[in-house]
Design a protein around this motif. Structure first.
Motif, PDB file in Angstrom:
ATOM      1  N   LEU A  13       6.460  -8.142 -19.952  1.00 60.39           N
ATOM      2  CA  LEU A  13       6.128  -8.323 -18.546  1.00 60.39           C
ATOM      3  C   LEU A  13       4.687  -7.933 -18.244  1.00 60.39           C
ATOM      4  CD1 LEU A  13       9.350  -6.773 -17.066  1.00 60.39           C
ATOM      5  CD2 LEU A  13       8.863  -9.147 -17.439  1.00 60.39           C
ATOM      6  N   THR A  14       3.818  -8.040 -19.183  1.00 62.43           N
ATOM      7  CA  THR A  14       2.410  -7.611 -19.091  1.00 62.43           C
ATOM      8  C   THR A  14       2.282  -6.166 -18.619  1.00 62.43           C
ATOM      9  OG1 THR A  14       2.070  -8.599 -16.932  1.00 62.43           O
ATOM     10  CG2 THR A  14       1.505  -9.929 -18.819  1.00 62.43           C
ATOM     11  N   ALA A  15       2.491  -5.844 -17.370  1.00 62.31           N
ATOM     12  CA  ALA A  15       2.435  -4.433 -16.998  1.00 62.31           C
ATOM     13  C   ALA A  15       3.572  -4.065 -16.072  1.00 62.31           C
ATOM     14  CB  ALA A  15       1.090  -4.102 -16.376  1.00 62.31           C
ATOM     15  N   GLY A  16       4.599  -4.877 -16.013  1.00 56.99           N
ATOM     16  CA  GLY A  16       5.756  -4.529 -15.215  1.00 56.99           C
ATOM     17  C   GLY A  16       5.458  -4.455 -13.733  1.00 56.99           C
ATOM     18  N   TYR A  17       6.086  -3.497 -13.066  1.00 60.51           N
ATOM     19  CA  TYR A  17       6.040  -3.493 -11.608  1.00 60.51           C
ATOM     20  C   TYR A  17       4.651  -3.236 -11.054  1.00 60.51           C
ATOM     21  CZ  TYR A  17       6.415   1.478 -12.578  1.00 60.51           C
ATOM     22  OH  TYR A  17       6.200   2.725 -13.078  1.00 60.51           O
ATOM     23  N   HIS A  18       3.741  -2.636 -11.834  1.00 57.22           N
ATOM     24  CA  HIS A  18       2.417  -2.382 -11.259  1.00 57.22           C
ATOM     25  C   HIS A  18       1.361  -3.376 -11.748  1.00 57.22           C
ATOM     26  CE1 HIS A  18       1.474  -0.468 -15.001  1.00 57.22           C
ATOM     27  NE2 HIS A  18       2.299   0.520 -14.807  1.00 57.22           N
ATOM     28  N   THR A  19       1.813  -4.564 -12.156  1.00 56.64           N
ATOM     29  CA  THR A  19       0.863  -5.566 -12.640  1.00 56.64           C
ATOM     30  C   THR A  19      -0.243  -5.860 -11.633  1.00 56.64           C
ATOM     31  OG1 THR A  19       2.628  -6.582 -13.896  1.00 56.64           O
ATOM     32  CG2 THR A  19       0.703  -7.933 -13.511  1.00 56.64           C
ATOM     33  N   GLU A  20       0.107  -5.903 -10.349  1.00 53.51           N
ATOM     34  CA  GLU A  20      -0.866  -6.356  -9.365  1.00 53.51           C
ATOM     35  C   GLU A  20      -1.705  -5.220  -8.785  1.00 53.51           C
ATOM     36  OE1 GLU A  20      -1.490  -9.467  -8.534  1.00 53.51           O
ATOM     37  OE2 GLU A  20       0.054 -10.354  -9.769  1.00 53.51           O
ATOM     38  N   TYR A  21      -1.513  -4.016  -9.259  1.00 50.51           N
ATOM     39  CA  TYR A  21      -2.264  -2.901  -8.678  1.00 50.51           C
ATOM     40  C   TYR A  21      -3.525  -2.620  -9.479  1.00 50.51           C
ATOM     41  CZ  TYR A  21       1.511  -1.760  -5.532  1.00 50.51           C
ATOM     42  OH  TYR A  21       2.432  -1.802  -4.537  1.00 50.51           O
ATOM     43  N   SER A  22      -4.588  -2.287  -8.768  1.00 49.68           N
ATOM     44  CA  SER A  22      -5.819  -1.961  -9.472  1.00 49.68           C
ATOM     45  C   SER A  22      -6.312  -0.609  -8.989  1.00 49.68           C
ATOM     46  CB  SER A  22      -6.883  -3.021  -9.201  1.00 49.68           C
ATOM     47  OG  SER A  22      -7.321  -2.912  -7.878  1.00 49.68           O
ATOM     48  N   GLY A  23      -7.358  -0.124  -9.609  1.00 47.00           N
ATOM     49  CA  GLY A  23      -8.021   1.096  -9.171  1.00 47.00           C
ATOM     50  C   GLY A  23      -7.078   2.279  -9.096  1.00 47.00           C
ATOM     51  N   MET A  24      -7.281   3.093  -8.078  1.00 44.01           N
ATOM     52  CA  MET A  24      -6.525   4.341  -7.993  1.00 44.01           C
ATOM     53  C   MET A  24      -5.063   4.103  -7.673  1.00 44.01           C
ATOM     54  SD  MET A  24      -7.344   7.159  -8.878  1.00 44.01           S
ATOM     55  CE  MET A  24      -6.108   8.378  -9.207  1.00 44.01           C
TER      56      MET A  24
ATOM     57  N   SER B 199       0.827  -1.203   0.000  1.00 41.56           N
ATOM     58  CA  SER B 199       0.000   0.000   0.000  1.00 41.56           C
ATOM     59  C   SER B 199       0.863   1.257   0.000  1.00 41.56           C
ATOM     60  CB  SER B 199      -0.898   0.043   1.230  1.00 41.56           C
ATOM     61  OG  SER B 199      -1.157  -1.228   1.692  1.00 41.56           O
ATOM     62  N   LEU B 200       2.069   1.162   0.519  1.00 39.18           N
ATOM     63  CA  LEU B 200       2.931   2.344   0.618  1.00 39.18           C
ATOM     64  C   LEU B 200       3.471   2.755  -0.756  1.00 39.18           C
ATOM     65  CD1 LEU B 200       4.413   4.267   2.598  1.00 39.18           C
ATOM     66  CD2 LEU B 200       6.289   2.640   2.583  1.00 39.18           C
ATOM     67  N   ALA B 201       3.798   1.766  -1.582  1.00 32.81           N
ATOM     68  CA  ALA B 201       4.549   2.027  -2.812  1.00 32.81           C
ATOM     69  C   ALA B 201       3.927   3.091  -3.712  1.00 32.81           C
ATOM     70  CB  ALA B 201       4.755   0.728  -3.561  1.00 32.81           C
ATOM     71  N   PRO B 202       2.629   3.007  -4.049  1.00 30.87           N
ATOM     72  CA  PRO B 202       2.101   4.021  -4.952  1.00 30.87           C
ATOM     73  C   PRO B 202       2.195   5.428  -4.377  1.00 30.87           C
ATOM     74  CG  PRO B 202       0.354   2.568  -4.184  1.00 30.87           C
ATOM     75  CD  PRO B 202       1.632   1.980  -3.748  1.00 30.87           C
ATOM     76  N   TYR B 203       2.069   5.552  -3.043  1.00 29.37           N
ATOM     77  CA  TYR B 203       2.143   6.887  -2.454  1.00 29.37           C
ATOM     78  C   TYR B 203       3.550   7.442  -2.537  1.00 29.37           C
ATOM     79  CZ  TYR B 203      -2.526   5.826  -1.027  1.00 29.37           C
ATOM     80  OH  TYR B 203      -3.842   5.500  -1.075  1.00 29.37           O
TER      81      TYR B 203
ATOM     82  N   VAL C  34      12.013   5.887  -7.380  1.00 25.16           N
ATOM     83  CA  VAL C  34      12.517   4.553  -7.698  1.00 25.16           C
ATOM     84  C   VAL C  34      12.318   3.600  -6.515  1.00 25.16           C
ATOM     85  CG1 VAL C  34      14.885   4.999  -7.008  1.00 25.16           C
ATOM     86  CG2 VAL C  34      14.405   3.284  -8.722  1.00 25.16           C
ATOM     87  N   LEU C  35      12.340   4.185  -5.324  1.00 22.10           N
ATOM     88  CA  LEU C  35      12.087   3.375  -4.140  1.00 22.10           C
ATOM     89  C   LEU C  35      10.676   2.799  -4.198  1.00 22.10           C
ATOM     90  CD1 LEU C  35      13.884   2.877  -1.700  1.00 22.10           C
ATOM     91  CD2 LEU C  35      12.540   4.568  -0.473  1.00 22.10           C
ATOM     92  N   GLY C  36       9.747   3.644  -4.577  1.00 24.09           N
ATOM     93  CA  GLY C  36       8.357   3.193  -4.703  1.00 24.09           C
ATOM     94  C   GLY C  36       8.225   2.081  -5.723  1.00 24.09           C
ATOM     95  N   ILE C  37       8.929   2.245  -6.834  1.00 26.22           N
ATOM     96  CA  ILE C  37       8.852   1.229  -7.887  1.00 26.22           C
ATOM     97  C   ILE C  37       9.417  -0.096  -7.392  1.00 26.22           C
ATOM     98  CG2 ILE C  37       9.824   0.593 -10.117  1.00 26.22           C
ATOM     99  CD1 ILE C  37       9.510   3.466 -10.960  1.00 26.22           C
ATOM    100  N   LEU C  38      10.566  -0.012  -6.708  1.00 27.72           N
ATOM    101  CA  LEU C  38      11.179  -1.244  -6.200  1.00 27.72           C
ATOM    102  C   LEU C  38      10.267  -1.916  -5.178  1.00 27.72           C
ATOM    103  CD1 LEU C  38      14.923  -0.309  -5.800  1.00 27.72           C
ATOM    104  CD2 LEU C  38      13.950  -2.035  -7.290  1.00 27.72           C
ATOM    105  N   LEU C  39       9.682  -1.099  -4.301  1.00 27.90           N
ATOM    106  CA  LEU C  39       8.792  -1.663  -3.291  1.00 27.90           C
ATOM    107  C   LEU C  39       7.582  -2.312  -3.947  1.00 27.90           C
ATOM    108  CD1 LEU C  39       8.645   0.847  -0.337  1.00 27.90           C
ATOM    109  CD2 LEU C  39       9.806  -1.330  -0.496  1.00 27.90           C
ATOM    110  N   ALA C  40       7.025  -1.623  -4.939  1.00 30.21           N
ATOM    111  CA  ALA C  40       5.848  -2.164  -5.623  1.00 30.21           C
ATOM    112  C   ALA C  40       6.171  -3.518  -6.213  1.00 30.21           C
ATOM    113  CB  ALA C  40       5.385  -1.202  -6.705  1.00 30.21           C
TER     114      ALA C  40
END
Lengths: 539, 205, 362
Positions: free
Chosen positions: C244-255, C103-107, C146-152
């Motif tokens: 990679l279909t959608a890369g690092y944010h593959t598993e994120y939905s919605g906002m 939950s932290l990564a996108p923020y 980049v930290l957010g991306i890695l965490l995601a």
């Protein structure tokens, strides 16, 4: 002739009827004969075109092997039967021809014939927990209802060996190494071009093994054909390789016409040849679009489709369909060509000649495209032949395998065209072969389009078509390789066994050879450059 | 305030659509359950957003997928309608577009994809094979209609459907989205649909 | 010098008026809130404009029309519809993820992008975060992304996201060097890290003209590295759809996915905005020394128009690249950075230092 030699020297060998010249050899002698053919001094049969498993009922289960020499062009076909239906065993030939590795799996999957010595006896098209062997004549069609539980794929494969005392021994092999990071790709994936699934062993980003899992679009066409009359079977070919709809159907029509002794008119031959070539241009334009799309360049994709729509317009006017046209029929074509057909084709070719340089300007000379394609995904000529990679993929490895030259059909023996071959063996060569073939197809059409003779567009055939007993074959060069049809007829109005040689199956098998040692991103480019269509692989 | 029966689509007349009775049924149901003034206005805004931003997850197994590519290409250009984005991750997509034959091996995969999608989600079945098994209905390995497995909103028949038919089907989906209630599920689909058997009537059947 | 549109007058009047009726700390708080709201609004509006622009630009390159039906002619409301849809889309957490990090990564990603965004000089007196190490702050804040991306990628517990995150981690961290060095090149020339002074220093000619050859080279290096930093093609392999279909944010939905999506576009804007600030004079109008009449006419155009105009020009350039080139491979990207881009950036830095020392800049 090899055929006569075998019949003379091997005790119990006999010639089967039909145009294929299939020689039945006894099971005990089969392996010796196969080795003899493979390593023959004058014309080694190094290209195994197809292994077709057949259920001959009382006679037993067995397979027909079609092979060809790339040196002399001589062909041979062997039939071998195991009379034990319970544990049907045949010796593998996968050590002689690599393509047998996957073709024997197909025969195992359909008929339950186990090949002794084959290192990877897994199901190919059906679920691994499937019960029964669908292409056996006694298969109960209701024995496998729809299941929604997830399929667990095995991580080990089984090899069967015969011990000296005649008992069977099973040896397990792991598919991936212990340190492999296994990534699953597909069946729903944007760049597998359909429902193909591959399990990819990775070391960092470097590929160590590609294990294709097929059958996500296996529709059982071959089994269905066994209960359809010959004209009905035609409908299925369009849906195999939908980008070679005309050509595949051409092959089946030719095979039935040959067996039934129907002669088509010159006009039909002209129309079929022109349509085949238009289809080839259509397919290669789509190849270009998909290759660039898979490599991340969006814009050229739209250029390819822009010109492709023009071909579809031409198709639609004459045949009524855009993608699936149902145009070839036994004895001719469904309708005469549209009055403006010739003019439109000529206009289109003039237009295409103008825009193809643009294609090259935006992509071929591009420095990123060059570094991504050149020297990547090598497939040597020996491997291409042994794996049976026909079509543009084989020709990019320097193997001149064009059916239009090897076994001319239609009008290909009367026209002047070049067989495009490259020696690069890499993705770039595979790409260039297709691009050059577009221009070559234009040349072929230009030679024909003004000379279409008058005549019947369809000869009258009997209302019920029955083929004489025997094994009948024909082959055409589709957009992506040699497409073959084998019909075994027992004299009925339905085929006893109808088999299609898939153009894509060897290509998918070759992915492992081509991709090893390259990066994950290259797999996409290599897959796109190999140019396979999944429904054609799975049938 | 009543929900109007019109679910307008730009430059298409209401009468030009078939299966309007199905849509009117949905509207009647909405009105019967009581559509408040504020809720209806909010709903209308939300539905406008949803219906104009249909992001597809493509499960293209055979021929129909190629026609879908033609739909995205320059001549038919689906970007004009708000279908521009196709997401390859099921989490981010709104509509599962199933194109091509679904075999027994693919069926669990498709079910899983549907389950992975975030609400609200819709399903469009494209092509004869997907709707009923098509020419392969007698095969031992082909699912005879994906509505046995997941609820389908719109059926687009054809083998393969022409791009125009795709548009018609997707517009029907937009119309269906336009008469929905934000609170209370997507047309009560989860209640209506019983897996294995009962067919839910789609917009274009 | 352009003073017609100086916002400082306006802001100081507001500040004085507020201080008149309430204690200063309340006034400051209120001002901070107002500025915060303005930043977020501007951020959202610009993102919408950028997405719309991207769709129209790529449509034009691809012989298409692009969105044209939603909301009047030209499909102006297409992106608002998308935003509305994504706002009410279910946000959903898969079962096996690391919930906190997930939950932290996108923020983190959106935070980094907003921080950087607030440092852009919009107009004379329109600089929101004014500090004497502005450029340094921009570089530091943008690295949080980049930290957010890695965490995601890590927390999603999926092989695809992990690969996407590893790729983009390797790539962004590498390319930050080139960005840093090329920015440093210009700091050497301008002699300040303060964004306001950097812009004011370009009153007699933009840096790209003043610094001539080394500045142009640094600009090119900055554009390439900035493009990579914004994760855009041909460097978009972190979310390489085809691999990679959608890369690092593959598993994120919605906002949550929406945040990644917005941040991606805004990073492009920020990259272009900083290029504008450092190389193309920020909000400073085009001044040609000696032509006073011309300069006066240019001064009548508000600074914000200059800033946005130049920024969108750079954005268009980057979009053009994006829609033309195929994607590079990870090893090729790293080779490009470590073997070619960074050494040449260093050479340019030395060249620029030499030029500045010798007084060869204008």
């Amino acid at each position: 002739m090899k055929r006569d030699e075998i019949i003379k020297t091997i005790e119990g060998a006999e010639l089967c009827p039909g145009n294929a010249g299939v020689v039945k050899v006894p099971l005990s002698q089969f392996r010796k004969v196969a080795e003899g053919l493979r390593y023959d001094k004058e014309s080694p049969m190094d290209f195994l075109r197809e292994v077709v498993g057949v259920d001959w009922g009382e006679e037993g289960l067995g397979a027909v092997y079609f092979m060809e020499s790339t040196v002399t062009g001589e062909t041979a076909a062997l039939k071998v039967v195991s009379d034990d239906r319970e544990t049907a065993l045949l010796p593998t030939v996968s050590d002689l021809w690599k393509t047998a590795l996957i073709k024997e799996r197909e025969a195992y999957d359909f008929l339950g014939i186990r090949f002794t010595g084959h290192p990877d006896m897994r199901r190919l098209f059906l679920r691994e927990d499937w019960i029964g062997w669908p292409l056996r004549k006694d298969y109960d069609m209701k024995s496998n209802p729809l299941r929604l539980d997830n399929e667990i794929n095995a991580d080990i494969t089984r090899e069967y060996r015969l011990r000296k005392d005649g008992t069977l021994e099973g040896i397990d092999h792991p598919i991936f190494g212990e340190n492999d990071f296994v990534v699953n790709m597909g069946p729903q994936h944007p760049s597998t071009h359909g429902a193909l699934r591959m399990r990819i062993g990775l070391d960092g980003e470097v590929i160590t093994k590609v294990d294709p899992i097929l059958g996500y679009i296996h529709r059982g066409i071959e089994k269905m054909n066994e209960s359809l009359t010959y004209p009905q079977t035609l409908g299925m070919t369009d849906r195999l390789d939908y980008l070679s709809a005309h050509q595949s159907r051409h092959a089946l029509c030719m095979c039935i016409e040959k067996a039934a002794g129907i002669e088509v008119t010159e006009r039909v031959k002209y129309i079929r040849t022109i349509m085949d070539e238009l289809q080839r241009i259509d397919s290669h334009l789509l190849f270009y679009s998909c290759l660039v799309l898979d490599m991340g360049a969006m814009t050229p994709f739209f250029y390819g489709f822009r010109e492709r729509e023009m071909i579809l317009d031409i198709f639609e006017e004459t045949t009524g369909g855009r993608l699936i046209q149902h145009y070839n029929l036994i004895g001719g074509v469904q309708d005469d060509i549209h009055p403006t057909f010739c003019q439109k084709v000529k206009e289109f070719i003039a237009h295409l000649r103008k825009v193809i340089p643009d294609y090259h300007r935006i992509f071929t000379g591009n420095v990123i495209a060059d570094t991504r394609l050149k020297g990547v995904g090598m497939l040597s000529k020996e491997d291409a032949i042994s794996l049976g990679c026909t079509g543009g993929t084989g020709r990019a490895s320097g193997w001149a395998n064009d059916v239009r030259k090897r076994h001319p059909y239609g009008l290909y023996d009367k026209i002047d065209f070049k067989q495009i071959t490259y020696d690069g063996c890499d993705s770039f060569s595979r790409y260039m072969v297709r691009m050059d073939e577009i221009m070559e197809s234009c040349r072929i059409i230009e030679q024909l389009i003004d000379n279409i003779p008058e005549g019947e567009y369809r000869v009258k055939t009997k209302p019920i078509i029955k083929l004489p007993e025997g094994i009948w074959t024909s082959a055409v060069e589709t957009s992506r390789g040699e497409f073959g049809v084998m019909i075994e007829s027992h004299g009925d109005k339905t085929p006893y066994r109808m088999h299609f040689r898939s153009t894509g199956l060897p290509l998918v098998q070759a992915m492992d050879t081509m991709c090893r040692g390259w990066k994950f991103a290259d797999l996409i480019a290599i897959g796109a450059s190999a140019d396979f269509v999944i429904p054609d692989i799975d049938r | 305030m009543e929900v109007k029966k019109m679910a307008p689509i730009r430059s298409m007349k209401y009468e030009e659509f078939k299966n309007n009775d199905y849509l009117e049924g949905l509207v009647r149901q909405l009105n019967d359950e009581g559509a408040g003034v504020i809720l209806t206005t909010v709903d209308r805004l939300i539905n406008w957003g949803r219906s104009n931003s249909v992001w597809g997850l493509l499960l293209g197994t055979s021929c129909c997928a190629i026609e879908f590519m033609a739909l995205g290409a320059a001549r038919y250009d689906m970007a004009r309608f708000g279908f521009e984005v196709t997401r390859n991750s099921p989490r981010q997509a709104d509509v599962l577009v199933v194109m091509g034959t679904i075999t027994y091996r693919t069926a669990p995969v498709m079910k899983r994809l549907y389950d992975q999608m975030a609400e609200p989600k819709y399903v469009v079945a494209v092509g004869g094979c997907t709707i009923s098994g098509g020419p392969f209905i007698k095969s031992y390995n082909v699912v005879n209609g994906i509505d046995q497995i997941i609820p389908v909103d719109v059926y687009i028949p054809g083998c393969p459907p022409r791009p125009e038919a795709f548009y018609y089907g997707l517009m029907q989906l937009q119309r269906k989205m336009k008469v929905e209630r934000f609170l209370g599920g997507v047309n009560g689909k989860d209640l209506q649909h019983e897996p294995n058997g009962k067919k839910e009537k789609g917009g274009d059947e | 010098m352009n003073d017609y549109y100086n916002l400082e007058a306006l802001t100081s009047v507001i500040h004085a008026a507020l201080c008149g009726v309430m204690p200063e700390w309340v006034a400051l708080t209120i001002e901070c809130v107002i500025v915060g709201v303005i930043i977020i609004l501007l951020y959202a509006v610009l993102a919408v404009i950028m997405i719309y622009m991207e769709r129209k630009v790529c449509a034009a390159f691809q012989c298409r029309i692009g969105p044209n039906r939603v909301g009047g002619k030209g499909g102006l409301l297409q992106v608002p519809a998308d935003v509305l849809k994504i706002l009410i889309k279910e946000i959903f957490t898969p079962a096996h993820v690391d919930k906190f990090l997930y939950s932290l990564a996108p923020y983190l990603v959106i935070l980094a992008s907003v921080f950087t965004f607030s440092c852009l000089p919009w107009n004379n007196g329109g600089l929101i975060l004014h500090m004497n190490i502005g450029i340094f702050f921009v570089l530091a804040a943008s690295s949080i992304g980049v930290l957010g991306i890695l965490l995601a990628g890590w927390s999603s517990d999926s092989k695809y996201t992990l690969m996407g995150a590893m790729r983009s981690g390797a790539m962004i961290i590498s390319y930050e060097l080139s960005i840093g060095i090329s920015v440093l090149t210009m700091v050497v020339m301008a002699g300040t890290m303060d964004i306001h002074e950097l812009v004011m220093g370009q009153a007699d000619g933009w840096n790209i003209f003043k610094g001539h050859i080394p500045a142009i080279l640094a600009f090119i290096i900055y554009l390439i590295a900035g493009n990579a930093e914004a994760n855009r093609g041909p460097f978009d392999l972190a979310e390489a759809e085809q691999e990679l279909t959608a890369g690092y944010h593959t598993e994120y939905s919605g906002m949550h996915f929406g945040f990644f999506y917005l941040a991606e576009y805004m990073n492009l804007f920020i990259t272009a905005g900083i290029a504008t600030t450092i190389f193309l004079g920020g909000w400073m109008p085009l001044h040609v020394p000696g032509l006073d009449g011309f300069n006066a006419v240019m001064d009548y155009i508000p600074g914000i128009v200059w800033f946005l105009g130049k920024t969108f020009l750079v954005i268009f350039l980057l979009m053009w690249i994006r829609w033309t080139y195929p994607r590079l491979r990870i090893d090729q990207i790293l080779t490009l950075e470590w073997k070619y881009l960074m050494p040449s950036a260093l050479v340019v830095l030395v060249l620029m230092t030499f030029c500045t020392l010798m007084g060869w800049t204008f």
